[in-house]
Enzyme design. Structure first.
Site, short mmCIF file in Angstrom:
data_model
loop_
_atom_site.label_atom_id
_atom_site.label_comp_id
_atom_site.label_asym_id
_atom_site.label_seq_id
_atom_site.Cartn_x
_atom_site.Cartn_y
_atom_site.Cartn_z
N VAL A 1 0.85 -1.20 0.00
CA VAL A 1 0.00 0.00 0.00
C VAL A 1 0.89 1.25 0.00
O VAL A 1 0.69 2.16 -0.80
CB VAL A 1 -0.94 0.01 1.23
CG1 VAL A 1 -1.75 1.29 1.26
CG2 VAL A 1 -1.86 -1.19 1.21
N ASP B 1 2.02 7.19 -43.17
CA ASP B 1 2.74 6.22 -44.00
C ASP B 1 1.84 5.06 -44.38
O ASP B 1 0.86 4.79 -43.70
CB ASP B 1 3.87 5.61 -43.16
CG ASP B 1 5.17 6.36 -43.34
OD1 ASP B 1 5.24 7.17 -44.27
OD2 ASP B 1 6.09 6.11 -42.55
N LYS C 1 1.28 9.28 -51.54
CA LYS C 1 0.61 9.91 -52.68
C LYS C 1 0.95 11.38 -52.84
O LYS C 1 0.35 12.07 -53.67
CB LYS C 1 -0.91 9.74 -52.52
CG LYS C 1 -1.30 8.28 -52.61
CD LYS C 1 -2.78 8.11 -52.78
CE LYS C 1 -3.11 6.62 -52.82
NZ LYS C 1 -4.33 6.30 -52.10
N GLY D 1 4.90 4.02 -39.30
CA GLY D 1 4.81 2.63 -38.84
C GLY D 1 5.93 2.34 -37.85
O GLY D 1 7.05 2.85 -37.98
N ASP E 1 8.56 2.34 -35.06
CA ASP E 1 9.26 3.46 -34.41
C ASP E 1 9.78 4.40 -35.49
O ASP E 1 10.28 3.93 -36.52
CB ASP E 1 10.43 2.92 -33.57
CG ASP E 1 11.16 4.05 -32.87
OD1 ASP E 1 10.78 4.36 -31.73
OD2 ASP E 1 12.09 4.63 -33.46
N THR F 1 8.36 -1.20 -32.11
CA THR F 1 8.99 -1.43 -33.42
C THR F 1 8.84 -2.88 -33.89
O THR F 1 8.90 -3.82 -33.08
CB THR F 1 10.48 -0.98 -33.37
OG1 THR F 1 11.02 -1.04 -34.67
CG2 THR F 1 11.30 -1.85 -32.44
C1 LIG Z 1 10.58 0.90 -43.85
S1 LIG Z 1 10.63 -0.30 -42.58
C2 LIG Z 1 9.85 0.57 -41.29
C3 LIG Z 1 10.01 -0.08 -39.95
C4 LIG Z 1 9.30 0.64 -38.84
N1 LIG Z 1 9.80 1.99 -38.68
C5 LIG Z 1 9.39 -0.10 -37.51
O1 LIG Z 1 9.96 0.41 -36.54
O2 LIG Z 1 8.83 -1.21 -37.42
C6 LIG Z 1 9.43 -1.44 -43.15
C7 LIG Z 1 9.73 -2.87 -42.77
O3 LIG Z 1 9.39 -3.09 -41.43
C8 LIG Z 1 8.97 -4.43 -41.28
N2 LIG Z 1 7.60 -4.40 -40.75
C9 LIG Z 1 6.86 -3.33 -40.48
N3 LIG Z 1 5.68 -3.69 -39.94
C10 LIG Z 1 5.69 -5.02 -39.85
C11 LIG Z 1 4.77 -6.01 -39.36
N4 LIG Z 1 3.60 -5.66 -38.83
N5 LIG Z 1 5.12 -7.30 -39.43
C12 LIG Z 1 6.31 -7.68 -39.95
N6 LIG Z 1 7.21 -6.80 -40.42
C13 LIG Z 1 6.91 -5.50 -40.37
C14 LIG Z 1 9.06 -5.08 -42.63
O4 LIG Z 1 10.31 -5.70 -42.74
C15 LIG Z 1 8.94 -3.90 -43.53
O5 LIG Z 1 9.49 -4.17 -44.79
#
Ligand SMILES: C[S@@+](CC[C@H](N)C(=O)[O-])C[C@H]1O[C@@H](n2cnc3c(N)ncnc32)[C@H](O)[C@@H]1O
Length: 416
Positions: free
Chosen positions: A30, A203, A225, A256, A258, A286
């Site tokens: 606590v 992205d 785009k 996507g 990190d 990541t």
């Molecule tokens: C340009 S990098 C970007 C990575 C991102 N910044 C990260 O920290 O996960 C893109 C690559 O990340 C990996 N990736 C991203 N998302 C993923 C997922 N959900 N499952 C598996 N691989 C993934 C793949 O190898 C993909 O080609």
């Protein structure tokens, strides 16, 4: 009321405890739960208890809490502004409360709250807002109301006027890691900033379901785009961020995983800094760690792997532009995670085997890790390239090489 407290409505108050002595009696869970908020408020905490939990011990070790390793004595309350009686002995708590009462010091009791001169509300925090809820004598209801308010503040559904996130001047850009794909894997801060965005530059790999939650007036720009015109693609993205921010908008750059793991986040920051646009960074979950993890593959495991290496496979090993030392990687024993490597997997696997990594090493590919569509292919280093083709694995996918892949087979039955 002659020292006896009656249960009427409490009078809510925010105690400003900075540099004021607070006494905590008790060293169990606590007390451990209450200490962080007391310390956060700047209180000078003295804790009295014959023994403490390991968590409290580390606070004592760091110098944050002054600890008296002994039983409580009446003089402990002397000079305190506020007292917390948190032992598991009701007699001691009662003694602490009555000593505090005598000295007109407010006291919270962890056990018989109703007997105490102060009650702790259910507390939640969101930025600089503190939500504190009393719900009569129903602490569970108070906690539920607190959680609901804090969640709604965090996801923006409870709209409270606020100052601009970067404080005065330009609202700026927030570079937000959105996680590997499951929309629930964005951080709390990332989600909060997204709820405030006026412009979102997104992205392809950022979870697009998050965009459903945006207000209708938010400008959503798909980074893939943006017309390049006189710029290359990345410059066009930088330009979109900077121009919107300079126009006074709060821009979230949703990326996507990190932002800094093969995410070109650094270039976007440089562009903002060069234009005088304030930037904040919100790290993300990541994919090289999260995608294997979601498939039950721990990227380290005691006695199996003491290292992990994350490598981009977007350039073939024999390409003079490659910055990767594939020979060195082939000699490693730990876990190797390949990103963007599906296309060049045959050449990469061959290079690793040629450099000494046994072809029998366990390997797996995880496509769309953490998402409903997640697909996992298990093989060996010698067979993974063929298995990936046979199973139709497509990007985004990571390939994991190392004995941790075999550990997954043991862990998988326990995962849901
Ligand atoms: C340009 S990098 C970007 C990575 C991102 N910044 C990260 O920290 O996960 C893109 C690559 O990340 C990996 N990736 C991203 N998302 C993923 C997922 N959900 N499952 C598996 N691989 C993934 C793949 O190898 C993909 O080609």
């Amino acid at each position: 009321v002659g020292g006896k407290i009656v249960a009427t409505s409490p009078y809510p108050l925010g105690l400003r405890l900075a540099d004021r002595r607070v006494l905590v009696v008790g060293g169990g869970v606590v007390a451990q739960r209450r200490l962080p908020a007391l310390l956060e408020s700047g209180a000078l905490v003295t804790l009295v208890a014959p023994a403490v939990t390991a968590g409290i011990e580390s606070l004592v070790g760091s110098g944050a809490v002054s600890y008296q390793a002994r039983r409580y004595q009446s003089s402990d309350v002397d000079g305190a502004w506020f007292v917390l009686a948190a032992t598991d002995d009701p007699m001691v708590n009662a003694a602490v409360a009555s000593d505090a009462e005598r000295q007109r010091i407010f006291c919270v009791r962890a056990d018989e709250a109703i007997e105490a001169s102060a009650w702790t509300p259910a507390v939640g925090r969101h930025e600089h807002v503190t939500v504190a809820v009393h719900a009569g004598r129903d602490p569970i209801r108070a906690a539920a109301i607190r959680s609901s308010i804090v969640e709604r503040l965090a996801d923006g559904s409870l709209d409270a006027p606020h100052v601009r996130p970067t404080g005065g001047g330009l609202p700026g850009v927030a570079l937000v890691g959105a996680g590997p794909g499951d929309p629930e894997l964005i951080t709390v801060r990332g989600r909060r900033l997204l709820a405030r965005a006026e412009v979102v530059v997104v992205d392809r790999l950022a979870p697009h379901l998050l965009l459903d939650e945006l207000r209708g007036d938010v400008e959503v720009i798909d980074a893939a785009k943006i017309p390049y015109g006189r710029y290359v693609a990345q410059e066009a993205i930088n330009e979109a961020l900077v121009s919107r921010a300079l126009a006074g908008k709060f821009v979230v750059r949703l990326k996507g995983g990190d932002p800094f793991v093969f995410g070109r986040g650094g270039e976007e920051i440089e562009a903002c800094v060069a234009a005088g646009v304030p930037v904040q960074i919100v790290p993300g979950v990541t994919s090289p760690i999260a995608a294997p993890g979601a498939a039950g593959i721990p990227i380290t495991h005691r006695g199996v792997a003491h290292e992990f290496t994350v490598v981009s496979g977007h350039v073939a090993p024999d390409n003079p532009k490659s910055l990767v030392d594939w020979d060195a990687l082939g000699r490693l024993r730990g876990t190797l995670v390949l990103m963007m490597a599906i296309e060049r997997l045959p050449a990469i696997a061959a290079a690793l085997i040629a450099a000494g990594r046994p072809g029998s090493t366990a390997a797996a590919a995880v496509q769309e890790g953490t998402m409903g569509s997640q697909k996992v292919v298990m093989a060996t280093l010698a067979t993974i390239a063929d298995e990936v083709v046979a199973a139709g694995v497509k990007p985004p996918a990571v390939v994991v090489i190392g004995d941790v892949v075999s550990v997954a087979e043991r862990l998988l039955p326990a995962l849901r």
